[in-house]
Design a protein around this motif. Structure first.
Motif, short mmCIF file in Angstrom:
data_model
loop_
_atom_site.label_atom_id
_atom_site.label_comp_id
_atom_site.label_asym_id
_atom_site.label_seq_id
_atom_site.Cartn_x
_atom_site.Cartn_y
_atom_site.Cartn_z
N PRO A 9 82.80 46.61 28.90
CA PRO A 9 83.56 46.43 30.13
C PRO A 9 83.04 45.19 30.85
O PRO A 9 81.84 45.04 31.04
N ARG A 13 86.61 44.01 35.28
CA ARG A 13 87.21 45.32 35.03
C ARG A 13 86.45 46.40 35.78
O ARG A 13 87.05 47.31 36.37
N LEU A 16 87.50 46.22 39.27
CA LEU A 16 88.85 46.76 39.40
C LEU A 16 88.80 48.28 39.43
O LEU A 16 89.45 48.92 40.29
#
Length: 125
Positions: A9, A13, A16
């Protein structure tokens, strides 16, 4: 062959996902806040409705009392009117009898006077 890197990841991300989690928490808090506000408004509406129902009942009771009172007064008025009418009729009947009796006495006296007059005329003749 070439080494295929395992998808890690990435930082954007993760940010987010964190942002989405924060938004979900915020949305849940907003929903709870709205539920609480709705419950308050609902309770206030119920209180107002209850108060209005009580006020309406009081007004209806007052109206019924006034109507009963007026009806009672009207009944009493008619009873009194009937009593006065009866009393007047009795008085009128009694007065009429008295007048008839007085008329009878007067007629008797007139008859007696006529007879006396005839006797007097007879004595003079």
């Amino acid at each position: 062959g070439p080494v295929i890197p395992v998808a890690q990841p990435t930082m954007p991300r993760a940010i987010l996902l964190l942002a989405l989690a924060l938004l979900a928490v915020r949305a849940r808090a907003d929903e709870q806040s709205c539920d609480a506000a709705c419950a308050t408004v609902r309770a206030e509406c119920e209180t107002t409705r209850s108060r209005q129902a009580g006020a309406l009942k009081t007004l209806q009771d007052e109206r019924d009392t006034l109507l009963e009172d007026r009806s009672r007064k009207t009944d009493a008025h008619f009873v009194e009117l009937e009593r006065v009418r009866e009393e007047h009729k009795k008085t009128s009947d009694a007065v009429a009898k008295d007048h008839a009796a007085a008329l009878g006495v007067a007629e008797g006296a007139a008859t007696d006077a006529k007879a006396a007059l005839k006797r007097a005329e007879g004595a003079l003749a």
